[in-house]
Scaffold this active site. Structure first.
Site, PDB file in Angstrom:
ATOM      1  N   LYS A  34      82.966 -13.071 145.233  1.00 47.86           N
ATOM      2  CA  LYS A  34      83.535 -12.175 144.210  1.00 47.86           C
ATOM      3  C   LYS A  34      82.423 -11.605 143.319  1.00 47.86           C
ATOM      4  O   LYS A  34      82.381 -10.400 143.051  1.00 47.86           O
ATOM      5  CB  LYS A  34      84.557 -12.943 143.369  1.00 47.86           C
ATOM      6  CG  LYS A  34      85.320 -12.056 142.427  1.00 47.86           C
ATOM      7  CD  LYS A  34      86.397 -12.827 141.716  1.00 47.86           C
ATOM      8  CE  LYS A  34      86.641 -12.196 140.358  1.00 47.86           C
ATOM      9  NZ  LYS A  34      87.043 -13.142 139.361  1.00 47.86           N
ATOM     10  N   ASP A  54      90.624  -9.949 141.801  1.00 49.26           N
ATOM     11  CA  ASP A  54      90.790 -10.927 140.723  1.00 49.26           C
ATOM     12  C   ASP A  54      92.293 -11.099 140.491  1.00 49.26           C
ATOM     13  O   ASP A  54      93.101 -10.613 141.288  1.00 49.26           O
ATOM     14  CB  ASP A  54      90.042 -10.482 139.452  1.00 49.26           C
ATOM     15  CG  ASP A  54      90.783  -9.375 138.721  1.00 49.26           C
ATOM     16  OD1 ASP A  54      91.689  -8.750 139.334  1.00 49.26           O
ATOM     17  OD2 ASP A  54      90.493  -9.123 137.543  1.00 49.26           O
TER      18      ASP A  54
END
Ligand code: SF4
Length: 222
Positions: free
Chosen positions: A134, A152
């Site tokens: 991420k 997210d």
């Protein structure tokens, strides 16, 4: 929502491939200011800010980095102080021991393997200690070379509500979104969903009556 209603709603709004262009267009118009909220003035600062943002808010990170970036300007600076000093300097972002260790490991690798520069490729970024996929996705996208789509909590919730994915796992959600969204928009798309998620499609009480996507959304309550 019962399964039959979900099926009906999906039929009403049509297939996701036919909706995605309009969704992007309307969100871009609605949130022209959608961008990363973390402040940074260089590629190194961007990497550090994203690493510090795990498990805390962007506002909190910005508060800490305002001082931090005045003191630590080059990778060497993070290694020149005792680890306890760095821990104290990033204390307010939480998980400070873990983060200080990751920062120092990353700085060491940047110096040893990348001439002190931040690499741009996901494969290289994820080799840096403490840099997960991420984080790597966010950094690569901000450096103008998105190689994936950041998923997210907002991106996950909105993608599901908008019927763009049926998956729960972030890696599988990312795969679904990559098939759907044109590569040129991979960097912008998550920012649009994040801002829409913060302003309109709130986690507990989505404001469907004020949403520009209500006619395109199978979860709309209006
Ligand atoms: S219509 Fe409602 S559920 Fe759908 S995206 Fe908008 S706020 Fe979220």
């Amino acid at each position: 929502m019962p399964r039959s209603f979900v099926g009906e709603a999906r039929k009403r709004v049509g297939p996701k491939r036919a909706r995605i262009g309009l969704i992007l267009e309307r969100l871009t118009r609605e949130h022209p200011d959608a961008a990363i909220a973390l402040r940074s003035g260089s590629e190194l600062e961007l990497l550090v800010a994203v690493m510090l943002s795990a498990q805390t808010t962007d506002v909190n990170v910005n508060r800490v980095t305002e001082r931090l970036f005045r003191k630590y300007r080059r990778p060497e600076d993070y290694l020149a102080v005792p680890v306890e000093e760095l821990e104290l300097d990033i204390y307010q972002t939480g998980f400070f021991r873990q983060k200080a260790k990751a920062l120092r490991g990353t700085m060491r690798m940047l110096l040893e393997e990348f001439d002190g520069q931040v690499p741009r490729g996901i494969e290289e970024l994820v080799r840096l200690p403490g840099v997960a996929r991420k984080t790597a996705n966010v950094v690569a996208a901000e450096l103008g070379e998105p190689q994936g789509i950041v998923v997210d909590t907002h991106v996950r919730r909105l993608s599901q509500r908008l019927g763009l994915t049926r998956q729960e796992d972030p890696v599988k959600i990312e795969r679904d979104l990559q098939r759907l969204v044109s590569r040129a928009a991979w960097g912008l798309f998550p920012h649009l969903l994040i801002w829409h998620g913060r302003r309109v499609c709130l986690a507990r009480t989505p404001r469907c009556e004020a949403c520009v996507l209500s006619d395109l959304c199978p979860s709309s309550r209006v």
